[in-house]
Design a protein around this motif. Sequence first.
Motif, PDB file in Angstrom:
ATOM      1  N   PRO A 163       0.843  -1.207   0.000  1.00  0.00           N
ATOM      2  CA  PRO A 163       0.000   0.000   0.000  1.00  0.00           C
ATOM      3  C   PRO A 163       0.879   1.259   0.000  1.00  0.00           C
ATOM      4  O   PRO A 163       2.042   1.201   0.403  1.00  0.00           O
ATOM      5  CB  PRO A 163      -0.764  -0.114   1.326  1.00  0.00           C
ATOM      6  CG  PRO A 163       0.128  -0.926   2.209  1.00  0.00           C
ATOM      7  CD  PRO A 163       0.887  -1.876   1.306  1.00  0.00           C
ATOM      8  N   PRO A 164       0.307   2.416  -0.393  1.00  0.00           N
ATOM      9  CA  PRO A 164       1.094   3.664  -0.432  1.00  0.00           C
ATOM     10  C   PRO A 164       1.747   4.001   0.913  1.00  0.00           C
ATOM     11  O   PRO A 164       2.841   4.558   0.951  1.00  0.00           O
ATOM     12  CB  PRO A 164       0.056   4.725  -0.814  1.00  0.00           C
ATOM     13  CG  PRO A 164      -1.028   3.972  -1.523  1.00  0.00           C
ATOM     14  CD  PRO A 164      -1.053   2.598  -0.927  1.00  0.00           C
ATOM     15  N   GLU A 165       1.096   3.624   2.002  1.00  0.00           N
ATOM     16  CA  GLU A 165       1.629   3.946   3.340  1.00  0.00           C
ATOM     17  C   GLU A 165       2.996   3.289   3.579  1.00  0.00           C
ATOM     18  O   GLU A 165       3.762   3.723   4.429  1.00  0.00           O
ATOM     19  CB  GLU A 165       0.645   3.485   4.440  1.00  0.00           C
ATOM     20  CG  GLU A 165      -0.630   4.313   4.535  1.00  0.00           C
ATOM     21  CD  GLU A 165      -1.596   4.128   3.357  1.00  0.00           C
ATOM     22  OE1 GLU A 165      -1.487   3.100   2.626  1.00  0.00           O
ATOM     23  OE2 GLU A 165      -2.442   5.019   3.142  1.00  0.00           O
ATOM     24  N   ALA A 166       3.298   2.219   2.829  1.00  0.00           N
ATOM     25  CA  ALA A 166       4.567   1.498   3.051  1.00  0.00           C
ATOM     26  C   ALA A 166       5.695   2.067   2.200  1.00  0.00           C
ATOM     27  O   ALA A 166       6.823   1.575   2.258  1.00  0.00           O
ATOM     28  CB  ALA A 166       4.368   0.014   2.739  1.00  0.00           C
ATOM     29  N   TYR A 167       5.400   3.109   1.400  1.00  0.00           N
ATOM     30  CA  TYR A 167       6.365   3.601   0.404  1.00  0.00           C
ATOM     31  C   TYR A 167       7.772   3.807   0.977  1.00  0.00           C
ATOM     32  O   TYR A 167       8.756   3.263   0.465  1.00  0.00           O
ATOM     33  CB  TYR A 167       5.862   4.912  -0.234  1.00  0.00           C
ATOM     34  CG  TYR A 167       6.743   5.372  -1.364  1.00  0.00           C
ATOM     35  CD1 TYR A 167       6.531   4.938  -2.668  1.00  0.00           C
ATOM     36  CD2 TYR A 167       7.823   6.228  -1.134  1.00  0.00           C
ATOM     37  CE1 TYR A 167       7.361   5.332  -3.707  1.00  0.00           C
ATOM     38  CE2 TYR A 167       8.665   6.628  -2.163  1.00  0.00           C
ATOM     39  CZ  TYR A 167       8.424   6.187  -3.442  1.00  0.00           C
ATOM     40  OH  TYR A 167       9.257   6.570  -4.467  1.00  0.00           O
ATOM     41  N   ALA A 168       7.876   4.597   2.060  1.00  0.00           N
ATOM     42  CA  ALA A 168       9.204   4.952   2.581  1.00  0.00           C
ATOM     43  C   ALA A 168       9.989   3.713   2.979  1.00  0.00           C
ATOM     44  O   ALA A 168      11.163   3.560   2.617  1.00  0.00           O
ATOM     45  CB  ALA A 168       9.062   5.907   3.762  1.00  0.00           C
ATOM     46  N   GLU A 169       9.327   2.785   3.682  1.00  0.00           N
ATOM     47  CA  GLU A 169      10.047   1.585   4.136  1.00  0.00           C
ATOM     48  C   GLU A 169      10.452   0.698   2.964  1.00  0.00           C
ATOM     49  O   GLU A 169      11.516   0.083   2.978  1.00  0.00           O
ATOM     50  CB  GLU A 169       9.153   0.774   5.075  1.00  0.00           C
ATOM     51  CG  GLU A 169       9.052   1.373   6.458  1.00  0.00           C
ATOM     52  CD  GLU A 169       7.976   0.659   7.251  1.00  0.00           C
ATOM     53  OE1 GLU A 169       8.318  -0.050   8.196  1.00  0.00           O
ATOM     54  OE2 GLU A 169       6.784   0.797   6.873  1.00  0.00           O
ATOM     55  N   VAL A 170       9.603   0.642   1.959  1.00  0.00           N
ATOM     56  CA  VAL A 170       9.927  -0.190   0.792  1.00  0.00           C
ATOM     57  C   VAL A 170      11.133   0.401   0.063  1.00  0.00           C
ATOM     58  O   VAL A 170      12.093  -0.297  -0.247  1.00  0.00           O
ATOM     59  CB  VAL A 170       8.716  -0.292  -0.177  1.00  0.00           C
ATOM     60  CG1 VAL A 170       9.108  -0.989  -1.469  1.00  0.00           C
ATOM     61  CG2 VAL A 170       7.558  -1.023   0.502  1.00  0.00           C
ATOM     62  N   VAL A 227       0.562  -0.161  -4.829  1.00  0.00           N
ATOM     63  CA  VAL A 227      -0.754  -0.275  -5.453  1.00  0.00           C
ATOM     64  C   VAL A 227      -1.643   0.899  -5.018  1.00  0.00           C
ATOM     65  O   VAL A 227      -1.836   1.122  -3.827  1.00  0.00           O
ATOM     66  CB  VAL A 227      -1.426  -1.614  -5.043  1.00  0.00           C
ATOM     67  CG1 VAL A 227      -2.839  -1.697  -5.611  1.00  0.00           C
ATOM     68  CG2 VAL A 227      -0.575  -2.779  -5.527  1.00  0.00           C
ATOM     69  N   PHE A 228      -2.164   1.642  -5.988  1.00  0.00           N
ATOM     70  CA  PHE A 228      -3.093   2.740  -5.694  1.00  0.00           C
ATOM     71  C   PHE A 228      -4.539   2.339  -5.928  1.00  0.00           C
ATOM     72  O   PHE A 228      -5.435   2.854  -5.289  1.00  0.00           O
ATOM     73  CB  PHE A 228      -2.711   3.988  -6.500  1.00  0.00           C
ATOM     74  CG  PHE A 228      -1.585   4.734  -5.864  1.00  0.00           C
ATOM     75  CD1 PHE A 228      -1.810   5.744  -4.955  1.00  0.00           C
ATOM     76  CD2 PHE A 228      -0.273   4.375  -6.132  1.00  0.00           C
ATOM     77  CE1 PHE A 228      -0.765   6.408  -4.330  1.00  0.00           C
ATOM     78  CE2 PHE A 228       0.795   5.026  -5.515  1.00  0.00           C
ATOM     79  CZ  PHE A 228       0.546   6.041  -4.605  1.00  0.00           C
ATOM     80  N   ALA A 229      -4.765   1.457  -6.911  1.00  0.00           N
ATOM     81  CA  ALA A 229      -6.123   0.979  -7.170  1.00  0.00           C
ATOM     82  C   ALA A 229      -6.045  -0.516  -7.475  1.00  0.00           C
ATOM     83  O   ALA A 229      -5.472  -0.905  -8.486  1.00  0.00           O
ATOM     84  CB  ALA A 229      -6.755   1.742  -8.326  1.00  0.00           C
ATOM     85  N   PRO A 230      -6.561  -1.353  -6.574  1.00  0.00           N
ATOM     86  CA  PRO A 230      -6.456  -2.801  -6.801  1.00  0.00           C
ATOM     87  C   PRO A 230      -7.387  -3.258  -7.919  1.00  0.00           C
ATOM     88  O   PRO A 230      -8.313  -2.537  -8.289  1.00  0.00           O
ATOM     89  CB  PRO A 230      -6.884  -3.402  -5.462  1.00  0.00           C
ATOM     90  CG  PRO A 230      -7.623  -2.340  -4.732  1.00  0.00           C
ATOM     91  CD  PRO A 230      -7.276  -1.012  -5.340  1.00  0.00           C
TER      92      PRO A 230
END
Length: 364
Positions: free
Chosen positions: A339-346, A360-363
């Motif tokens: 999900p977008p919330e995980a961006y920084a960690e990814v 993923v922004f739209a599943p």
Amino acid sequence: MKAVAVFPKGREVKVIDVPEPRLRSPTQVRVRTLEVGVCGTDKEVVEFKHGKPPEGEDHLIVGHECLGEVVEVGEQVKGLAPGDLVVPRVRRPCPSPECEPCRAGYTDFCVTGEYTERGIQGAHGFAAEFFVEDAAYLHRVPRELRGVAVLTEPLTIAEKALREVAHVQSRLPWKPKQAGRAVVLGAGPVGLLGAMVLMRAGLRTTVYSRSPKPNAKAELAESLGAPYVSSKQHPVDALVKQRGRADVVYEAAGVASAAFQLLEGLAPNGVFVLTGVPQSQEEELDEGVLMKQLVMNNQVVVGTVNAAAEDFQEAVQDLERFRKKWPGGLERIITARHPPEAYAEVVKGDKRSAIKDVIVFAPG
Ligand code: BGC
């Protein structure tokens, strides 16, 4: 709407809420972002080593590898309709009337350095629920590529490189009968996609990368038909003994010492393509040895960045070819979706998977 942005002043990366963009010209298209891939350039951007926000703004919406779905088209847009899948190009031309490449539509060869790149350099990217873009910068993608078309942009790097190799090798006054051998340095997404392009072009391709076997990248490379050799276990001379010298080396690791060591593995009349951008500058080389080798063997070293419209078109066609030639192969390059919330960690590495991570922004 939700977007992921970096704030250079506070050195922050976070999900923010911004107004949805609207069409502002009749040639624009409004697109719902489906997926955004992350790569080494995004890591540089979130670590504030590369890139900048648009003029006068304190943040940059990130994301440059994107697959989206058209939701609205301006009245002058032809050939695109709501529901179509599209991939946007990254770079936009500089304003200088003297920049011949930008004026000719080849912004990937810009000479002023004043171009913008969406999600990287002076222009917001695609890591948001929606974006607006001029139709001229969008490439339509067939629906059956929904699961893999987020790989289009990294694939364009290899498409441009292969096109350049063909140009360079047209210097050979005879027509070589065989496509020859290739070595790909690095087994990340750019390396693996590069290997697929080189094999599709008929080159006998080896993937040469650090990690010893067994590992996910080695397994994938070999399932595609490219033998995998670990540079930790086999230095360049051992690679050459096993596989011969390479007519084309495609560098996709971004490590200067590893790249220039591999010059020893380049065949006479060969081409060495550099695509990686190294982060450190503490590397040492014996320039004299390198220069002698290049001259005595008529070799060419080419650096390449970004890609043109024709490379995007070729990439979309190659995705279709690759799905037939290697069923399931492209799908295996995408090793995690987040999900977008995980961006920084990814992007920073804590949640990074074996090969390609996608936000993923739209599943669907
Ligand atoms: C992107 C290119 C871009 C380059 C430099 C790469 O990751 O694929 O489009 O030109 O970074 O910013």
